[in-house]
Write an enzyme that holds these catalytic residues in place. Structure first.
Site, PDB file in Angstrom:
ATOM      1  N   GLY A 115       0.802  -1.218   0.000  1.00  0.00           N
ATOM      2  CA  GLY A 115       0.000   0.000   0.000  1.00  0.00           C
ATOM      3  C   GLY A 115       0.833   1.266   0.000  1.00  0.00           C
ATOM      4  O   GLY A 115       0.321   2.361   0.184  1.00  0.00           O
ATOM      5  N   HIS A 116       2.137   1.149  -0.207  1.00  0.00           N
ATOM      6  CA  HIS A 116       3.047   2.298  -0.113  1.00  0.00           C
ATOM      7  C   HIS A 116       4.006   2.293  -1.299  1.00  0.00           C
ATOM      8  O   HIS A 116       5.156   1.919  -1.144  1.00  0.00           O
ATOM      9  CB  HIS A 116       3.830   2.197   1.197  1.00  0.00           C
ATOM     10  CG  HIS A 116       4.615   3.425   1.538  1.00  0.00           C
ATOM     11  ND1 HIS A 116       5.925   3.612   1.175  1.00  0.00           N
ATOM     12  CD2 HIS A 116       4.264   4.532   2.227  1.00  0.00           C
ATOM     13  CE1 HIS A 116       6.366   4.769   1.641  1.00  0.00           C
ATOM     14  NE2 HIS A 116       5.384   5.341   2.287  1.00  0.00           N
ATOM     15  N   PHE A 117       3.727   2.605  -2.392  1.00  0.00           N
ATOM     16  CA  PHE A 117       2.477   3.018  -3.009  1.00  0.00           C
ATOM     17  C   PHE A 117       2.185   2.025  -4.116  1.00  0.00           C
ATOM     18  O   PHE A 117       3.129   1.655  -4.828  1.00  0.00           O
ATOM     19  CB  PHE A 117       2.614   4.430  -3.567  1.00  0.00           C
ATOM     20  CG  PHE A 117       3.117   5.413  -2.529  1.00  0.00           C
ATOM     21  CD1 PHE A 117       2.248   5.939  -1.578  1.00  0.00           C
ATOM     22  CD2 PHE A 117       4.452   5.768  -2.462  1.00  0.00           C
ATOM     23  CE1 PHE A 117       2.697   6.847  -0.617  1.00  0.00           C
ATOM     24  CE2 PHE A 117       4.910   6.656  -1.497  1.00  0.00           C
ATOM     25  CZ  PHE A 117       4.035   7.197  -0.583  1.00  0.00           C
TER      26      PHE A 117
END
Length: 148
Positions: free
Chosen positions: A49-51
């Site tokens: 999720g990053h990124f």
């Protein structure tokens, strides 16, 4: 023993998956220095999720990796009776610089050194590299405390 694998590191640290970031510790000079490896993979929890479109290892987890490597170095150098009922906690980050993004599918190499110890307080410095390119560096302190 001049090299520790992930299972041996897990025997020294309280961290467990997915937060056990250090995969290997080698070139260990007792209570002084070591080199650690963090395998940064495209499916590592911290890059999902990053990124999503441009995955990058968060800087805070690079600092966490430095801390885990230092804690493993210290625990490995002490007598087991000294650390078995203890935890090592990060006290402060004096300086941290992030020079290049750490992109998945690499080996992040951490070169760490204990630069001072006074009782239960230790001070360390470290540099992080990918393919001999400096990605980050930091100076931090930690303390050894009793488990509760």
């Amino acid at each position: 023993m001049n090299k520790l694998n992930k299972d041996q590191i897990a025997n020294l640290l309280p961290h467990r998956e997915p937060m056990l970031l250090i995969d290997e510790l080698y070139d260990i000079v007792k209570l002084h220095s070591a080199t650690a490896v963090v395998n940064v993979e495209k499916d590592s929890f911290f890059v999902q999720g990053h990124f999503p479109a441009n995955p990058v290892m968060p800087g805070v987890l690079i600092v966490e990796s430095f801390g885990q490597a230092a804690a493993a170095l210290t625990a490995h150098g002490l007598d087991k009776s000294t650390y078995e009922n203890k935890l090592v906690f990060l006290m402060g980050v004096e300086k941290a610089r992030f020079r290049n993004p750490v992109i998945p599918n690499c080996k992040l190499i951490l070169k760490i050194e204990a630069i001072r110890s006074h009782g239960r307080v230790w001070k360390y410095k470290g540099e992080a590299f990918v393919n001999d390119i400096k990605m980050a560096d930091a100076i931090w302190s930690a303390t050894i405390v009793d488990k509760k």
